[in-house]
Design a protein around this motif. Structure first.
Motif, PDB file in Angstrom:
ATOM      1  N   ASP A 156     -11.871  -9.404  14.098  1.00 53.18           N
ATOM      2  CA  ASP A 156     -10.529  -9.267  14.648  1.00 53.18           C
ATOM      3  C   ASP A 156     -10.517  -8.018  15.539  1.00 53.18           C
ATOM      4  OD1 ASP A 156      -7.153  -9.295  13.160  1.00 53.18           O
ATOM      5  OD2 ASP A 156      -7.873  -9.706  15.184  1.00 53.18           O
ATOM      6  N   LYS A 157      -9.657  -8.050  16.517  1.00 53.53           N
ATOM      7  CA  LYS A 157      -9.562  -6.933  17.448  1.00 53.53           C
ATOM      8  C   LYS A 157      -8.105  -6.565  17.643  1.00 53.53           C
ATOM      9  CE  LYS A 157     -11.295  -5.546  22.006  1.00 53.53           C
ATOM     10  NZ  LYS A 157     -12.062  -5.993  23.196  1.00 53.53           N
ATOM     11  N   GLY A 158      -7.839  -5.288  17.518  1.00 54.84           N
ATOM     12  CA  GLY A 158      -6.477  -4.821  17.683  1.00 54.84           C
ATOM     13  C   GLY A 158      -6.346  -3.989  18.938  1.00 54.84           C
ATOM     14  N   PHE A 208      -4.283  -0.635  13.759  1.00 52.45           N
ATOM     15  CA  PHE A 208      -5.530  -1.381  13.577  1.00 52.45           C
ATOM     16  C   PHE A 208      -6.312  -1.415  14.883  1.00 52.45           C
ATOM     17  CE2 PHE A 208      -8.443  -4.480  12.134  1.00 52.45           C
ATOM     18  CZ  PHE A 208      -8.549  -5.466  13.095  1.00 52.45           C
ATOM     19  N   GLY A 260      -0.585 -11.866   4.049  1.00 51.04           N
ATOM     20  CA  GLY A 260      -1.711 -12.707   4.386  1.00 51.04           C
ATOM     21  C   GLY A 260      -2.918 -11.899   4.787  1.00 51.04           C
ATOM     22  N   GLY A 261      -3.686 -12.451   5.728  1.00 49.98           N
ATOM     23  CA  GLY A 261      -4.889 -11.775   6.176  1.00 49.98           C
ATOM     24  C   GLY A 261      -4.649 -10.785   7.291  1.00 49.98           C
ATOM     25  N   GLN A 276      -7.976  -3.832   0.651  1.00 47.01           N
ATOM     26  CA  GLN A 276      -8.692  -2.836   1.429  1.00 47.01           C
ATOM     27  C   GLN A 276      -8.799  -1.527   0.651  1.00 47.01           C
ATOM     28  OE1 GLN A 276      -7.894  -2.695   5.866  1.00 47.01           O
ATOM     29  NE2 GLN A 276      -6.017  -3.617   5.139  1.00 47.01           N
ATOM     30  N   GLN A 317      -4.711   6.778  13.336  1.00 41.28           N
ATOM     31  CA  GLN A 317      -3.373   7.211  12.940  1.00 41.28           C
ATOM     32  C   GLN A 317      -3.055   8.567  13.561  1.00 41.28           C
ATOM     33  OE1 GLN A 317      -2.599   7.546   8.682  1.00 41.28           O
ATOM     34  NE2 GLN A 317      -0.452   6.999   9.033  1.00 41.28           N
ATOM     35  N   TYR A 367      -9.080   2.055  11.736  1.00 39.18           N
ATOM     36  CA  TYR A 367      -7.697   2.351  12.077  1.00 39.18           C
ATOM     37  C   TYR A 367      -7.618   3.730  12.723  1.00 39.18           C
ATOM     38  CZ  TYR A 367      -6.343  -1.430   8.879  1.00 39.18           C
ATOM     39  OH  TYR A 367      -6.195  -2.634   8.259  1.00 39.18           O
ATOM     40  N   TYR A 379       0.844  -1.191   0.000  1.00 41.59           N
ATOM     41  CA  TYR A 379       0.000   0.000   0.000  1.00 41.59           C
ATOM     42  C   TYR A 379       0.880   1.242   0.000  1.00 41.59           C
ATOM     43  CZ  TYR A 379      -4.080  -2.862   1.221  1.00 41.59           C
ATOM     44  OH  TYR A 379      -5.093  -3.788   1.207  1.00 41.59           O
ATOM     45  N   ARG A 439      -2.881  -5.508   9.950  1.00 43.90           N
ATOM     46  CA  ARG A 439      -2.151  -4.588  10.816  1.00 43.90           C
ATOM     47  C   ARG A 439      -0.966  -4.020  10.047  1.00 43.90           C
ATOM     48  NH1 ARG A 439      -4.616  -8.303  13.684  1.00 43.90           N
ATOM     49  NH2 ARG A 439      -5.240  -7.948  15.844  1.00 43.90           N
ATOM     50  N   PRO A 488      -0.632   3.689  10.636  1.00 44.48           N
ATOM     51  CA  PRO A 488      -2.017   3.351  11.018  1.00 44.48           C
ATOM     52  C   PRO A 488      -2.031   2.198  12.018  1.00 44.48           C
ATOM     53  CG  PRO A 488      -1.804   3.553   8.629  1.00 44.48           C
ATOM     54  CD  PRO A 488      -0.421   3.558   9.188  1.00 44.48           C
ATOM     55  N   PHE A 496      -9.372   6.145  10.183  1.00 41.20           N
ATOM     56  CA  PHE A 496      -9.712   5.638   8.854  1.00 41.20           C
ATOM     57  C   PHE A 496     -10.594   4.412   8.966  1.00 41.20           C
ATOM     58  CE2 PHE A 496      -7.231   8.334   6.247  1.00 41.20           C
ATOM     59  CZ  PHE A 496      -6.037   8.594   6.886  1.00 41.20           C
ATOM     60  N   TYR A 536     -12.979  -2.286   8.420  1.00 42.17           N
ATOM     61  CA  TYR A 536     -11.854  -2.158   9.340  1.00 42.17           C
ATOM     62  C   TYR A 536     -11.795  -0.717   9.853  1.00 42.17           C
ATOM     63  CZ  TYR A 536     -10.409  -6.013   6.234  1.00 42.17           C
ATOM     64  OH  TYR A 536     -10.365  -7.153   5.468  1.00 42.17           O
ATOM     65  N   GLY A 539      -6.913 -13.942   2.673  1.00 41.21           N
ATOM     66  CA  GLY A 539      -5.630 -13.255   2.675  1.00 41.21           C
ATOM     67  C   GLY A 539      -5.338 -12.508   1.392  1.00 41.21           C
TER      68      GLY A 539
END
Lengths: 106, 117
Positions: B56-58, B45, A91-92, B106, B37, B35, A36, A95, B43, B90, B33, B102
């Motif tokens: 998922d949790k960040g 997550f 991958g997925g 995004q 920043q 984010y 990205y 982060r 960024p 974001f 998702y 995977g």
């Protein structure tokens, strides 16, 4: 989840080719590699994605060696507008790690 | 082409107030998702949702919560705001990649700039 490591910063000049390498030693068999680009105050933007060997689109090329433990984003003939932060994701895992801040000079 | 929509684009709040950020994904995208920043940072997550379920949790603080609604839009609720919450937030959306898990791509929205005074 595969951890990625990239150089913190790189400098280049207009018209040069820039190669940014990302290390991902514990990449899983099914993981794809995605890069990205992010400009200040904007959301990251997809550049390219690949699994092995070489992928090319109108913006960049992505080189992935046989062991897939690293990948190299190649930007041909950069211009000032390519100054941005570049991130590789594996991958997925969505982060973002520490990206590479590319500065293109005139 | 339709893009991810975030609202508001700018938000100014006082400490200890609450804020709600909204995200409208690209049509037919099933994953959202969030984010955060901060200035000069990468960024971070926060959280993601797939088909309205948390996937998922960040590093989302306990003061924050989020959900995805039946129309796939998502909201990030932030309470007891602190000065350190000042950042760009974001939202991104994706749909399953053709090559399987995977390989999602995004698509990011323009962000909401939150300033806490």
């Amino acid at each position: 989840l595969a951890k990625t490591t990239q150089p913190i910063s790189m400098d280049s000049y207009e018209g040069q080719e820039v190669n940014i390498t990302c290390s991902h030693n514990n990449i899983a068999t099914n993981d794809y590699i995605t890069w990205y680009q992010q400009f200040p105050s904007q959301g990251p933007r997809f550049i390219i994605q690949g699994y092995k060997t070489k992928v090319t689109n109108e913006v960049a090329s992505l080189f992935i060696p046989a062991d897939r433990k690293s990948s190299t984003l190649s930007l041909p003939r950069v211009s000032l507008s390519d100054t941005a932060v570049y991130y590789c994701l594996v991958g997925g895992d969505m982060r973002f790690g520490a990206g590479t801040r590319l500065t293109v000079k005139p | 082409a339709a893009g991810v929509i975030q609202s508001p684009r700018h938000l100014i709040k006082e400490k200890r107030e609450t804020a709600t950020l909204k995200c409208y994904p690209i049509p037919r995208h099933d994953t959202v998702y969030w984010y955060q920043q901060g200035p000069g940072q990468d960024p971070q997550f926060l959280i993601s949702f797939y088909e309205k379920m948390q996937s998922d949790k960040g590093s989302i603080p306990d003061r924050f919560s989020a959900q995805q609604f039946s129309d796939y839009h998502s909201e990030l609720n932030m309470s007891s705001l602190e000065l350190g919450d000042s950042a760009l937030y974001f939202c991104a959306s994706s749909f399953p990649g053709l090559a399987g898990p995977g390989t999602d791509t995004q698509y990011f929205g323009p962000g909401t700039r939150l300033t806490v005074l």
